[in-house]
Design a protein around this motif. Structure first.
Motif, PDB file in Angstrom:
ATOM      1  N   MET A   1       0.853  -1.271   0.049  1.00 55.54           N
ATOM      2  CA  MET A   1       0.042   0.026  -0.015  1.00 55.54           C
ATOM      3  C   MET A   1       1.009   1.458  -0.051  1.00 55.54           C
ATOM      4  O   MET A   1       1.892   1.405   0.583  1.00 55.54           O
ATOM      5  CB  MET A   1      -0.886  -0.218   1.057  1.00 55.54           C
ATOM      6  N   SER A   2       0.800   2.087  -0.795  1.00 56.08           N
ATOM      7  CA  SER A   2       1.344   3.429  -0.876  1.00 56.08           C
ATOM      8  C   SER A   2       1.057   4.353   0.134  1.00 56.08           C
ATOM      9  O   SER A   2       0.162   4.467   0.844  1.00 56.08           O
ATOM     10  CB  SER A   2       0.938   4.102  -2.184  1.00 56.08           C
ATOM     11  N   LYS A   3       2.081   4.982   0.576  1.00 57.57           N
ATOM     12  CA  LYS A   3       2.207   5.799   1.614  1.00 57.57           C
ATOM     13  C   LYS A   3       1.685   7.367   1.238  1.00 57.57           C
ATOM     14  O   LYS A   3       0.956   7.989   1.957  1.00 57.57           O
ATOM     15  CB  LYS A   3       3.762   6.121   2.266  1.00 57.57           C
ATOM     16  N   PHE A   4       1.819   7.715   0.060  1.00 61.06           N
ATOM     17  CA  PHE A   4       1.275   8.767  -0.492  1.00 61.06           C
ATOM     18  C   PHE A   4       0.202   8.692  -1.622  1.00 61.06           C
ATOM     19  O   PHE A   4       0.575   7.565  -2.338  1.00 61.06           O
ATOM     20  CB  PHE A   4       2.432   9.728  -1.120  1.00 61.06           C
ATOM     21  N   LYS A   5      -0.679   9.205  -1.794  1.00 64.89           N
ATOM     22  CA  LYS A   5      -1.620   9.212  -2.842  1.00 64.89           C
ATOM     23  C   LYS A   5      -1.652  10.613  -3.709  1.00 64.89           C
ATOM     24  O   LYS A   5      -1.126  11.410  -3.333  1.00 64.89           O
ATOM     25  CB  LYS A   5      -2.857   8.933  -2.258  1.00 64.89           C
ATOM     26  N   ALA A   6      -2.186  10.247  -4.878  1.00 63.64           N
ATOM     27  CA  ALA A   6      -1.931  11.524  -5.909  1.00 63.64           C
ATOM     28  C   ALA A   6      -2.957  12.859  -5.195  1.00 63.64           C
ATOM     29  O   ALA A   6      -3.941  12.595  -4.598  1.00 63.64           O
ATOM     30  CB  ALA A   6      -2.926  11.157  -7.027  1.00 63.64           C
ATOM     31  N   GLY A   7      -2.215  13.811  -5.369  1.00 59.39           N
ATOM     32  CA  GLY A   7      -2.908  15.047  -4.581  1.00 59.39           C
ATOM     33  C   GLY A   7      -2.257  15.339  -3.214  1.00 59.39           C
ATOM     34  O   GLY A   7      -2.605  16.457  -2.930  1.00 59.39           O
ATOM     35  N   ASN A   8      -1.513  14.346  -2.712  1.00 62.54           N
ATOM     36  CA  ASN A   8      -0.898  14.690  -1.259  1.00 62.54           C
ATOM     37  C   ASN A   8       0.086  15.865  -1.438  1.00 62.54           C
ATOM     38  O   ASN A   8       0.874  15.857  -2.313  1.00 62.54           O
ATOM     39  CB  ASN A   8      -0.551  13.470  -0.750  1.00 62.54           C
ATOM     40  N   LYS A   9       0.350  16.355  -0.485  1.00 64.31           N
ATOM     41  CA  LYS A   9       1.411  17.343  -0.193  1.00 64.31           C
ATOM     42  C   LYS A   9       2.408  16.414   0.452  1.00 64.31           C
ATOM     43  O   LYS A   9       2.192  15.873   1.309  1.00 64.31           O
ATOM     44  CB  LYS A   9       0.897  18.475   0.591  1.00 64.31           C
ATOM     45  N   ALA A  10       3.782  16.657   0.014  1.00 62.80           N
ATOM     46  CA  ALA A  10       4.946  15.979   0.525  1.00 62.80           C
ATOM     47  C   ALA A  10       6.065  16.716   0.622  1.00 62.80           C
ATOM     48  O   ALA A  10       6.123  17.859  -0.009  1.00 62.80           O
ATOM     49  CB  ALA A  10       5.123  14.614  -0.251  1.00 62.80           C
ATOM     50  N   PHE A  11       6.904  16.493   1.177  1.00 60.71           N
ATOM     51  CA  PHE A  11       8.482  17.217   1.582  1.00 60.71           C
ATOM     52  C   PHE A  11       9.552  16.086   1.029  1.00 60.71           C
ATOM     53  O   PHE A  11       9.523  15.095   1.136  1.00 60.71           O
ATOM     54  CB  PHE A  11       8.733  17.887   2.693  1.00 60.71           C
ATOM     55  N   ILE A  12      10.545  16.942   0.302  1.00 64.27           N
ATOM     56  CA  ILE A  12      11.919  16.350  -0.126  1.00 64.27           C
ATOM     57  C   ILE A  12      12.801  16.775   0.059  1.00 64.27           C
ATOM     58  O   ILE A  12      13.078  18.209   0.278  1.00 64.27           O
ATOM     59  CB  ILE A  12      11.686  15.706  -1.574  1.00 64.27           C
ATOM     60  N   VAL A  13      13.981  16.123   0.592  1.00 67.65           N
ATOM     61  CA  VAL A  13      15.291  16.614   0.996  1.00 67.65           C
ATOM     62  C   VAL A  13      15.998  16.617  -0.304  1.00 67.65           C
ATOM     63  O   VAL A  13      16.337  15.716  -0.839  1.00 67.65           O
ATOM     64  CB  VAL A  13      15.932  16.082   2.165  1.00 67.65           C
ATOM     65  N   GLU A  14      16.573  17.788  -0.703  1.00 63.55           N
ATOM     66  CA  GLU A  14      17.616  17.741  -1.795  1.00 63.55           C
ATOM     67  C   GLU A  14      18.768  18.353  -1.418  1.00 63.55           C
ATOM     68  O   GLU A  14      18.941  19.203  -0.666  1.00 63.55           O
ATOM     69  CB  GLU A  14      16.875  18.599  -2.999  1.00 63.55           C
ATOM     70  N   SER A  15      19.933  17.531  -2.172  1.00 62.69           N
ATOM     71  CA  SER A  15      21.011  18.117  -1.936  1.00 62.69           C
ATOM     72  C   SER A  15      21.663  17.886  -0.577  1.00 62.69           C
ATOM     73  O   SER A  15      22.483  18.606  -0.036  1.00 62.69           O
ATOM     74  CB  SER A  15      21.591  19.483  -2.397  1.00 62.69           C
ATOM     75  N   SER A  16      20.979  16.985   0.010  1.00 63.54           N
ATOM     76  CA  SER A  16      21.217  16.653   1.586  1.00 63.54           C
ATOM     77  C   SER A  16      20.887  17.937   2.599  1.00 63.54           C
ATOM     78  O   SER A  16      21.275  17.682   3.893  1.00 63.54           O
ATOM     79  CB  SER A  16      22.782  16.321   1.809  1.00 63.54           C
ATOM     80  N   ILE A  17      20.580  19.245   2.010  1.00 64.97           N
ATOM     81  CA  ILE A  17      20.360  20.215   2.826  1.00 64.97           C
ATOM     82  C   ILE A  17      18.926  21.079   2.784  1.00 64.97           C
ATOM     83  O   ILE A  17      18.500  21.825   3.618  1.00 64.97           O
ATOM     84  CB  ILE A  17      21.484  21.171   2.861  1.00 64.97           C
ATOM     85  N   PHE A  18      18.530  20.981   1.645  1.00 66.37           N
ATOM     86  CA  PHE A  18      17.359  21.917   1.120  1.00 66.37           C
ATOM     87  C   PHE A  18      15.888  20.857   1.216  1.00 66.37           C
ATOM     88  O   PHE A  18      15.966  19.757   0.723  1.00 66.37           O
ATOM     89  CB  PHE A  18      17.329  22.488  -0.162  1.00 66.37           C
ATOM     90  N   VAL A  19      14.979  21.548   2.041  1.00 63.62           N
ATOM     91  CA  VAL A  19      13.808  20.565   2.260  1.00 63.62           C
ATOM     92  C   VAL A  19      12.871  21.589   1.258  1.00 63.62           C
ATOM     93  O   VAL A  19      12.613  22.670   1.206  1.00 63.62           O
ATOM     94  CB  VAL A  19      13.278  20.867   3.538  1.00 63.62           C
ATOM     95  N   LYS A  20      12.202  20.815   0.455  1.00 65.30           N
ATOM     96  CA  LYS A  20      11.161  21.517  -0.806  1.00 65.30           C
ATOM     97  C   LYS A  20       9.904  20.905  -0.649  1.00 65.30           C
ATOM     98  O   LYS A  20       9.906  19.428  -0.506  1.00 65.30           O
ATOM     99  CB  LYS A  20      11.845  21.152  -2.129  1.00 65.30           C
ATOM    100  N   GLU A  21       8.914  21.752  -0.928  1.00 63.25           N
ATOM    101  CA  GLU A  21       7.465  21.062  -0.734  1.00 63.25           C
ATOM    102  C   GLU A  21       7.263  20.673  -2.399  1.00 63.25           C
ATOM    103  O   GLU A  21       7.520  21.283  -3.319  1.00 63.25           O
ATOM    104  CB  GLU A  21       6.631  22.146  -0.244  1.00 63.25           C
ATOM    105  N   VAL A  22       6.642  19.466  -2.260  1.00 60.91           N
ATOM    106  CA  VAL A  22       6.240  18.940  -3.604  1.00 60.91           C
ATOM    107  C   VAL A  22       4.851  18.496  -3.451  1.00 60.91           C
ATOM    108  O   VAL A  22       4.058  18.147  -2.496  1.00 60.91           O
ATOM    109  CB  VAL A  22       6.982  17.929  -3.899  1.00 60.91           C
ATOM    110  N   HIS A  23       4.203  18.129  -4.668  1.00 61.35           N
ATOM    111  CA  HIS A  23       2.812  17.573  -4.707  1.00 61.35           C
ATOM    112  C   HIS A  23       3.128  16.324  -5.495  1.00 61.35           C
ATOM    113  O   HIS A  23       3.741  16.309  -6.561  1.00 61.35           O
ATOM    114  CB  HIS A  23       1.908  18.426  -5.469  1.00 61.35           C
ATOM    115  N   VAL A  24       2.371  15.134  -4.732  1.00 61.87           N
ATOM    116  CA  VAL A  24       2.403  13.940  -5.621  1.00 61.87           C
ATOM    117  C   VAL A  24       1.494  13.691  -6.764  1.00 61.87           C
ATOM    118  O   VAL A  24       0.075  14.156  -6.434  1.00 61.87           O
ATOM    119  CB  VAL A  24       1.998  12.897  -4.575  1.00 61.87           C
ATOM    120  N   ILE A  25       1.831  13.543  -7.769  1.00 62.89           N
ATOM    121  CA  ILE A  25       0.819  13.377  -8.964  1.00 62.89           C
ATOM    122  C   ILE A  25       0.315  12.076  -9.197  1.00 62.89           C
ATOM    123  O   ILE A  25      -0.757  11.720  -9.550  1.00 62.89           O
ATOM    124  CB  ILE A  25       1.693  13.893 -10.412  1.00 62.89           C
TER     125      ILE A  25
END
Length: 64
Positions: A1-25
């Motif tokens: 079962m998926s932890k995230f579904k389409a339309g959910n808001k999530a956060f991702i860590v980029e370059s080991s230091i930046f936290v970016k908000e994303v949307h799951v498509i």
């Protein structure tokens, strides 16, 4: 079962230091297609790289 579904808001860590908000498509097979909330672009990532809250994402940076 998926932890995230389409339309959910999530956060991702980029370059080991930046936290970016994303949307799951789309989510399937342990991967999510994400799109940035600001600007264009997006890509496919493993669900393990996504966090439900910004605090969880920031806490993962401190562990590394």
């Amino acid at each position: 079962m998926s932890k995230f579904k389409a339309g959910n808001k999530a956060f991702i860590v980029e370059s080991s230091i930046f936290v970016k908000e994303v949307h799951v498509i789309k989510s399937s097979g342990g991967f999510c297609l994400i799109k940035y909330t600001k600007g264009d672009g997006g890509y496919r990532v493993r669900e393990s790289r996504l966090f439900a809250t910004e605090e969880e994402a920031k806490a993962s940076i401190k562990k590394k």
